[in-house]
Design a protein around this motif. Sequence first.
Motif, PDB file in Angstrom:
ATOM      1  N   GLY A 147      34.616  -4.542 -20.218  1.00  0.00           N
ATOM      2  CA  GLY A 147      33.441  -3.722 -19.685  1.00  0.00           C
ATOM      3  C   GLY A 147      32.330  -4.655 -19.238  1.00  0.00           C
ATOM      4  O   GLY A 147      32.121  -5.858 -19.735  1.00  0.00           O
ATOM      5  N   GLY A 148      31.734  -4.141 -18.313  1.00  0.00           N
ATOM      6  CA  GLY A 148      30.585  -4.868 -17.727  1.00  0.00           C
ATOM      7  C   GLY A 148      31.064  -6.126 -16.710  1.00  0.00           C
ATOM      8  O   GLY A 148      30.314  -6.720 -16.231  1.00  0.00           O
ATOM      9  N   MET A 149      32.391  -5.983 -16.497  1.00  0.00           N
ATOM     10  CA  MET A 149      32.548  -6.851 -15.209  1.00  0.00           C
ATOM     11  C   MET A 149      33.175  -6.013 -14.226  1.00  0.00           C
ATOM     12  O   MET A 149      33.886  -4.923 -14.365  1.00  0.00           O
ATOM     13  N   ASP A 150      32.725  -6.366 -12.795  1.00  0.00           N
ATOM     14  CA  ASP A 150      33.321  -5.725 -11.621  1.00  0.00           C
ATOM     15  C   ASP A 150      34.635  -5.943 -11.356  1.00  0.00           C
ATOM     16  O   ASP A 150      35.155  -5.406 -10.410  1.00  0.00           O
ATOM     17  N   GLY A 151      35.314  -7.086 -11.853  1.00  0.00           N
ATOM     18  CA  GLY A 151      36.314  -7.485 -11.284  1.00  0.00           C
ATOM     19  C   GLY A 151      37.059  -8.306 -12.309  1.00  0.00           C
ATOM     20  O   GLY A 151      36.269  -8.864 -13.232  1.00  0.00           O
ATOM     21  N   PRO A 152      38.213  -8.857 -12.175  1.00  0.00           N
ATOM     22  CA  PRO A 152      39.027  -9.901 -13.065  1.00  0.00           C
ATOM     23  C   PRO A 152      38.443 -11.339 -12.889  1.00  0.00           C
ATOM     24  O   PRO A 152      38.365 -11.769 -12.073  1.00  0.00           O
TER      25      PRO A 152
END
Length: 170
Positions: A46-51
């Motif tokens: 959560g809170g990450m736009d991508g890996p």
Amino acid sequence: MSNVTAALPRQLKAFNLYYDGNSFAGRCDSITPPTLTLLLEEHRAGGMDGPKKLDMGMEAMTATLVISDYDPRLVSLFGVDNVPLVARGAVQAQGKAAEPVVLNMRGMLTAMELSEWKPGSKSLKTLTYELDYFRYRQADVEYMEIDIINMVRRIGGVDQLASQRTAIGL
């Protein structure tokens, strides 16, 4: 006009293999150093736009030697651990002095492929080593040391695993 002079690349001009201090000059046809690969695991929360890939250690290191000699000392190393190998090379750019490159490797001979026996043709052996130690030095400067057993990964003078060793009491 620029004052930058283009430099020609350094190329491997000559090499030799040593096992236990014994030179294999004229008997080692090729050396394939290990491919160094980090084991990465993808992480996305959560809170990450991508890996983001996380460093989870290293993959196994494998080196391959092609020898054109029926030296019984090599054959008798099959399955023996901690075999020390040293590859010494001379790299040189056109018009420059040669620089030494030294690869120190340690591991176990895990595969030995004997070539076809045929009269009048070269007889080769392909030896595969699973390594637990690899060090790369060029012009007497250490650029890389990887010691799997002792949890050392020193790249460009920085030990990337020092804080982990400290954290676990090593």
